[in-house]
Design a protein around this motif. Sequence first.
Motif, mmCIF file in Angstrom:
data_model
loop_
_atom_site.group_PDB
_atom_site.id
_atom_site.type_symbol
_atom_site.label_atom_id
_atom_site.label_comp_id
_atom_site.label_asym_id
_atom_site.label_seq_id
_atom_site.Cartn_x
_atom_site.Cartn_y
_atom_site.Cartn_z
ATOM 1 N N THR A 52 -4.360 -21.275 5.480
ATOM 2 C CA THR A 52 -3.154 -19.794 5.555
ATOM 3 C C THR A 52 -4.326 -18.843 6.940
ATOM 4 O O THR A 52 -5.290 -18.221 5.636
ATOM 5 N N GLU A 76 -4.434 -14.955 7.441
ATOM 6 C CA GLU A 76 -3.921 -13.318 7.343
ATOM 7 C C GLU A 76 -4.942 -12.430 7.605
ATOM 8 O O GLU A 76 -6.288 -12.600 7.456
ATOM 9 N N ARG A 124 0.182 -12.866 9.746
ATOM 10 C CA ARG A 124 -0.519 -14.135 8.510
ATOM 11 C C ARG A 124 0.384 -15.254 9.557
ATOM 12 O O ARG A 124 2.153 -15.614 10.041
ATOM 13 N N ARG A 128 -7.078 -17.829 3.830
ATOM 14 C CA ARG A 128 -6.036 -17.219 2.150
ATOM 15 C C ARG A 128 -6.805 -18.725 1.451
ATOM 16 O O ARG A 128 -6.180 -19.221 1.842
ATOM 17 N N TRP A 173 -2.353 -22.881 -0.513
ATOM 18 C CA TRP A 173 -2.610 -22.034 0.709
ATOM 19 C C TRP A 173 -3.385 -22.773 2.056
ATOM 20 O O TRP A 173 -3.498 -22.555 3.024
#
Length: 234
Positions: free
Chosen positions: A145, A147, A192, A220, A226
């Motif tokens: 993930t 971001e 994101r 992240r 995630w």
Amino acid sequence: MEASARYPSVFVVEGPPRDVPFVPPVPRSQKTRQYGQLFLGMLVLLALAGLAIQAYFLIRFRKELDQATAQRGAEASHDRLIQDHKPHSEKPGAHLTGASFTATGNDTLQWEYRHGVSFLQEMDYKEGSLICRKPGHYYIYSKVTLEHASCSAVQQKSTFVTHRVYKRTPRYPKEIPLLTSMIPYCSTDVWRKNSFLAGTVQLEEKEEVYVKVSEIQLVRVKDGTWTYFGTFMI
């Protein structure tokens, strides 16, 4: 002498009758009604064209929504499978979750391999790499993930973030890319993105697999769903 004079006979020849239709004049009110019907017909055609365009965009939006929903559903199903699954067989396998992600000098991600849903079975872990003990075909997967909270304040180094899974083998001096994903970087102000990679590869004993992200500061962690990395023998 006058009485004996003869006059020529007079014949009247009539031509063939002609069927000429009689067209009565169109009343003004009827003409107005025809123009009104034509105008209404044009309005109906415009309305139908508008409905057709609207239907096209609705179908296109529904297709994009279905694709995004299917991708999120696949990732969610994979997350549930990983969380609910601990290997019950003797086949090698591993599942690693996000850690602090400090680079080791070459953008290789570091992982948590002992706590939570993480596990190692018949595999070793060292400095971000999963090390194969038993040769075979392995299913390898990785999700990250990414971001950034304020892209407008960032001096962008590149327009894409690269997410890759590599293999290192004692029989070859260079690392071998196995899976690659390129994600557009900072396409919106608050940005994101998720990147998911998966595939099947042949691993031999002492060969390593590991994950790299070109902009490691964007990764992240938050929880075990995630960002993660794992493999199992098939």
